[in-house]
Design a protein around this motif. Sequence first.
Motif, PDB file in Angstrom:
ATOM      1  N   LEU A  14      31.331  28.563  38.752  1.00  0.00           N
ATOM      2  CA  LEU A  14      31.913  30.077  38.936  1.00  0.00           C
ATOM      3  C   LEU A  14      31.843  30.459  39.965  1.00  0.00           C
ATOM      4  CD1 LEU A  14      32.501  29.854  35.040  1.00  0.00           C
ATOM      5  CD2 LEU A  14      34.012  28.646  36.241  1.00  0.00           C
ATOM      6  N   LEU A  15      30.845  31.099  40.129  1.00  0.00           N
ATOM      7  CA  LEU A  15      30.215  32.071  41.545  1.00  0.00           C
ATOM      8  C   LEU A  15      30.880  31.574  42.471  1.00  0.00           C
ATOM      9  CD1 LEU A  15      26.885  33.186  39.529  1.00  0.00           C
ATOM     10  CD2 LEU A  15      29.939  34.460  39.396  1.00  0.00           C
ATOM     11  N   ASN A  16      31.119  30.281  42.580  1.00  0.00           N
ATOM     12  CA  ASN A  16      31.798  30.164  43.636  1.00  0.00           C
ATOM     13  C   ASN A  16      32.917  30.806  44.424  1.00  0.00           C
ATOM     14  OD1 ASN A  16      32.391  28.919  46.476  1.00  0.00           O
ATOM     15  ND2 ASN A  16      32.029  26.270  45.867  1.00  0.00           N
ATOM     16  N   LYS A  17      33.211  31.154  45.750  1.00  0.00           N
ATOM     17  CA  LYS A  17      34.438  31.693  46.327  1.00  0.00           C
ATOM     18  C   LYS A  17      35.003  30.344  47.177  1.00  0.00           C
ATOM     19  CE  LYS A  17      32.873  36.171  45.477  1.00  0.00           C
ATOM     20  NZ  LYS A  17      32.686  36.984  44.089  1.00  0.00           N
ATOM     21  N   ASN A  18      34.288  29.903  46.965  1.00  0.00           N
ATOM     22  CA  ASN A  18      35.843  28.777  47.793  1.00  0.00           C
ATOM     23  C   ASN A  18      35.788  28.340  46.651  1.00  0.00           C
ATOM     24  OD1 ASN A  18      34.762  29.242  50.073  1.00  0.00           O
ATOM     25  ND2 ASN A  18      32.962  27.585  49.886  1.00  0.00           N
ATOM     26  N   SER A  21      40.805  30.192  41.793  1.00  0.00           N
ATOM     27  CA  SER A  21      41.033  30.305  40.160  1.00  0.00           C
ATOM     28  C   SER A  21      41.391  29.391  39.039  1.00  0.00           C
ATOM     29  CB  SER A  21      41.683  31.553  39.821  1.00  0.00           C
ATOM     30  OG  SER A  21      43.108  31.337  39.932  1.00  0.00           O
ATOM     31  N   TYR A  22      41.883  28.264  39.246  1.00  0.00           N
ATOM     32  CA  TYR A  22      42.551  27.078  39.148  1.00  0.00           C
ATOM     33  C   TYR A  22      41.507  26.210  38.939  1.00  0.00           C
ATOM     34  CZ  TYR A  22      47.137  28.851  38.134  1.00  0.00           C
ATOM     35  OH  TYR A  22      48.515  30.293  39.045  1.00  0.00           O
ATOM     36  N   ASP A  23      40.906  25.889  39.506  1.00  0.00           N
ATOM     37  CA  ASP A  23      39.515  24.728  39.393  1.00  0.00           C
ATOM     38  C   ASP A  23      38.518  25.934  38.324  1.00  0.00           C
ATOM     39  OD1 ASP A  23      40.712  23.608  41.203  1.00  0.00           O
ATOM     40  OD2 ASP A  23      39.886  23.723  42.232  1.00  0.00           O
ATOM     41  N   LEU A  46      32.571  35.045  30.663  1.00  0.00           N
ATOM     42  CA  LEU A  46      32.565  33.782  31.249  1.00  0.00           C
ATOM     43  C   LEU A  46      34.415  34.239  32.325  1.00  0.00           C
ATOM     44  CD1 LEU A  46      31.859  31.031  29.386  1.00  0.00           C
ATOM     45  CD2 LEU A  46      31.580  31.245  31.162  1.00  0.00           C
ATOM     46  N   ILE A  47      35.041  34.989  31.205  1.00  0.00           N
ATOM     47  CA  ILE A  47      36.325  35.158  31.923  1.00  0.00           C
ATOM     48  C   ILE A  47      36.377  36.630  32.712  1.00  0.00           C
ATOM     49  CG2 ILE A  47      38.849  36.878  30.941  1.00  0.00           C
ATOM     50  CD1 ILE A  47      38.898  33.994  29.207  1.00  0.00           C
ATOM     51  N   GLN A  48      35.518  37.133  32.319  1.00  0.00           N
ATOM     52  CA  GLN A  48      35.084  38.709  32.899  1.00  0.00           C
ATOM     53  C   GLN A  48      34.061  38.375  33.817  1.00  0.00           C
ATOM     54  OE1 GLN A  48      32.872  41.701  30.983  1.00  0.00           O
ATOM     55  NE2 GLN A  48      33.743  43.167  31.929  1.00  0.00           N
ATOM     56  N   ASN A  49      33.380  37.825  34.245  1.00  0.00           N
ATOM     57  CA  ASN A  49      32.424  37.408  35.429  1.00  0.00           C
ATOM     58  C   ASN A  49      33.143  36.885  36.159  1.00  0.00           C
ATOM     59  OD1 ASN A  49      30.358  38.854  34.386  1.00  0.00           O
ATOM     60  ND2 ASN A  49      29.187  37.264  33.256  1.00  0.00           N
ATOM     61  N   VAL A  50      34.087  35.790  36.494  1.00  0.00           N
ATOM     62  CA  VAL A  50      34.726  35.142  36.821  1.00  0.00           C
ATOM     63  C   VAL A  50      35.900  35.834  37.635  1.00  0.00           C
ATOM     64  CG1 VAL A  50      36.005  33.092  37.316  1.00  0.00           C
ATOM     65  CG2 VAL A  50      34.158  33.318  36.032  1.00  0.00           C
ATOM     66  N   GLN A  51      36.630  36.980  37.008  1.00  0.00           N
ATOM     67  CA  GLN A  51      37.901  37.665  37.291  1.00  0.00           C
ATOM     68  C   GLN A  51      38.974  37.168  37.084  1.00  0.00           C
ATOM     69  OE1 GLN A  51      36.155  39.127  41.133  1.00  0.00           O
ATOM     70  NE2 GLN A  51      34.882  40.609  40.629  1.00  0.00           N
ATOM     71  N   ILE A  52      39.459  36.274  35.994  1.00  0.00           N
ATOM     72  CA  ILE A  52      40.450  35.325  35.480  1.00  0.00           C
ATOM     73  C   ILE A  52      41.200  36.173  34.649  1.00  0.00           C
ATOM     74  CG2 ILE A  52      40.209  33.483  37.265  1.00  0.00           C
ATOM     75  CD1 ILE A  52      39.121  32.258  34.274  1.00  0.00           C
TER      76      ILE A  52
END
Length: 133
Positions: A14-18, A21-23, A46-52
């Motif tokens: 989840l923290l990987n920038k590569n 967002s759908y993945d 989870l939603i907040q940290n992943v920014q989705i």
Amino acid sequence: QKVKDSMRVLLPVLLNKNHDSYDKIRAILLYIFSTNGTTQENLDKLIQNVQIESDSDMIRNWKYLDVPVISSSAAQQHKHPRRDRSSEEIFQLSRWTPVIKDVMEDAIENKLDSKDWPYCSQCPPTCNVSGVV
């Protein structure tokens, strides 16, 4: 092998920038499916940290398909109890029995709870359960 700490495996993905967002949404959904739901605050983190935040409805709307996104004790109470089929003769390739078989057998025997199954009519007392109705 069964994953012991799924959150430890999930966070680097989840923290990987590569990753798209759908993945990341797919990874969160896989986590939710594997744990039979999560808490509301855990999902919010989870939603907040992943920014989705804009796509969070994709995750939350699975509840309309009867997927336990948010786990609660009330959701666990409404699960249909499974029958013990260990004594039945089974074939090598058909060991798993779907829940619908238990539900249908309970419907035939009038054992369904009327609170969980309000639209199933009760069989009249003069009904012959041994024959076809």
